[in-house]
Design a protein around this motif. Structure first.
Motif, mmCIF file in Angstrom:
data_model
loop_
_atom_site.group_PDB
_atom_site.id
_atom_site.type_symbol
_atom_site.label_atom_id
_atom_site.label_comp_id
_atom_site.label_asym_id
_atom_site.label_seq_id
_atom_site.Cartn_x
_atom_site.Cartn_y
_atom_site.Cartn_z
ATOM 1 N N UNK A 64 0.840 -1.198 0.000
ATOM 2 C CA UNK A 64 0.000 0.000 0.000
ATOM 3 C C UNK A 64 0.871 1.243 0.000
ATOM 4 N N UNK A 65 0.758 2.030 -1.065
ATOM 5 C CA UNK A 65 1.572 3.237 -1.205
ATOM 6 C C UNK A 65 1.214 4.290 -0.166
ATOM 7 N N UNK A 66 -0.065 4.437 0.133
ATOM 8 C CA UNK A 66 -0.482 5.471 1.090
ATOM 9 C C UNK A 66 0.069 5.178 2.481
ATOM 10 N N UNK A 67 0.012 3.936 2.896
ATOM 11 C CA UNK A 67 0.570 3.553 4.193
ATOM 12 C C UNK A 67 2.077 3.781 4.206
ATOM 13 N N UNK A 68 2.716 3.484 3.113
ATOM 14 C CA UNK A 68 4.152 3.681 2.982
ATOM 15 C C UNK A 68 4.503 5.169 3.082
ATOM 16 N N UNK A 69 3.734 6.026 2.420
ATOM 17 C CA UNK A 69 3.993 7.463 2.467
ATOM 18 C C UNK A 69 3.785 8.017 3.877
ATOM 19 N N UNK A 70 2.768 7.532 4.571
ATOM 20 C CA UNK A 70 2.500 7.994 5.934
ATOM 21 C C UNK A 70 3.654 7.620 6.864
ATOM 22 N N UNK A 71 4.113 6.379 6.751
ATOM 23 C CA UNK A 71 5.241 5.930 7.564
ATOM 24 C C UNK A 71 6.502 6.729 7.231
ATOM 25 N N UNK A 72 6.705 7.006 5.952
ATOM 26 C CA UNK A 72 7.884 7.772 5.534
ATOM 27 C C UNK A 72 7.841 9.185 6.110
ATOM 28 N N UNK A 73 6.675 9.826 6.085
ATOM 29 C CA UNK A 73 6.567 11.177 6.651
ATOM 30 C C UNK A 73 6.927 11.183 8.133
ATOM 31 N N UNK A 74 6.434 10.209 8.856
ATOM 32 C CA UNK A 74 6.713 10.135 10.294
ATOM 33 C C UNK A 74 8.201 9.920 10.533
ATOM 34 N N UNK A 75 8.797 8.982 9.797
ATOM 35 C CA UNK A 75 10.220 8.706 9.982
ATOM 36 C C UNK A 75 11.105 9.869 9.554
#
Length: 156
Positions: free
Chosen positions: A102-113
């Protein structure tokens, strides 16, 4: 080196399609920290050159410059390494999950990290500039900044 680093970072900024998943966001953050790292390398180089040219530089300037420049440079270098690790890990997860990625979940995790990783690295290294000491080498007639954790020397 500075010009090559700036050109590399700017070219990475322009590729918009790569930021569709978290991996691209890590690469963008990596590009920014690489630009900051090369700027700090340039600042450290000129600090060394100017302190070598002027032997009357005060101890506080040498000590403060070495504390600040070395600390910031290490934070940027460690952040670069962690962002590279995040890219590798995300690419592995992409291959492992395949079509279920899931790209959206990946982007959310990336923003947090991307927000918290530099903060965590900075906090974990806050002890570094506190333990640097400046001493005069009587035999070599040079002045050096030294720490037991890592070396930062400036000879005059």
């Amino acid at each position: 080196m500075f010009v090559t680093g700036v050109v590399n970072s700017i070219l990475t900024f322009r590729v918009r399609e790569s930021r569709e998943a978290g991996c691209g966001m890590y690469l963008l953050a990596l590009s920014i920290t690489s630009l900051l790292t090369i700027a700090m390398f340039t600042a450290k180089f000129w600090f060394l050159i100017l302190t070598q040219i002027n032997p009357t530089v005060s101890r506080s300037v040498l000590h403060g410059g070495c504390r600040l420049l070395e600390f910031i440079l290490k934070v940027f270098l460690y952040t670069d390494n962690w962002f590279n690790a995040c890219v590798a890990l995300e690419r592995w997860v992409t291959v492992y999950k395949g079509v279920y990625f899931k790209k959206q979940s990946s982007k959310r995790t990336a923003r947090i990290l991307i927000i918290f990783l530099p903060l965590i690295i900075t906090i974990s290294m806050i002890h570094e500039p506190l333990y640097r000491i400046l001493y005069d080498d009587k035999h070599e007639q040079t002045r050096m900044v030294y720490t037991s954790l890592s070396s930062c020397t400036s000879q005059i």
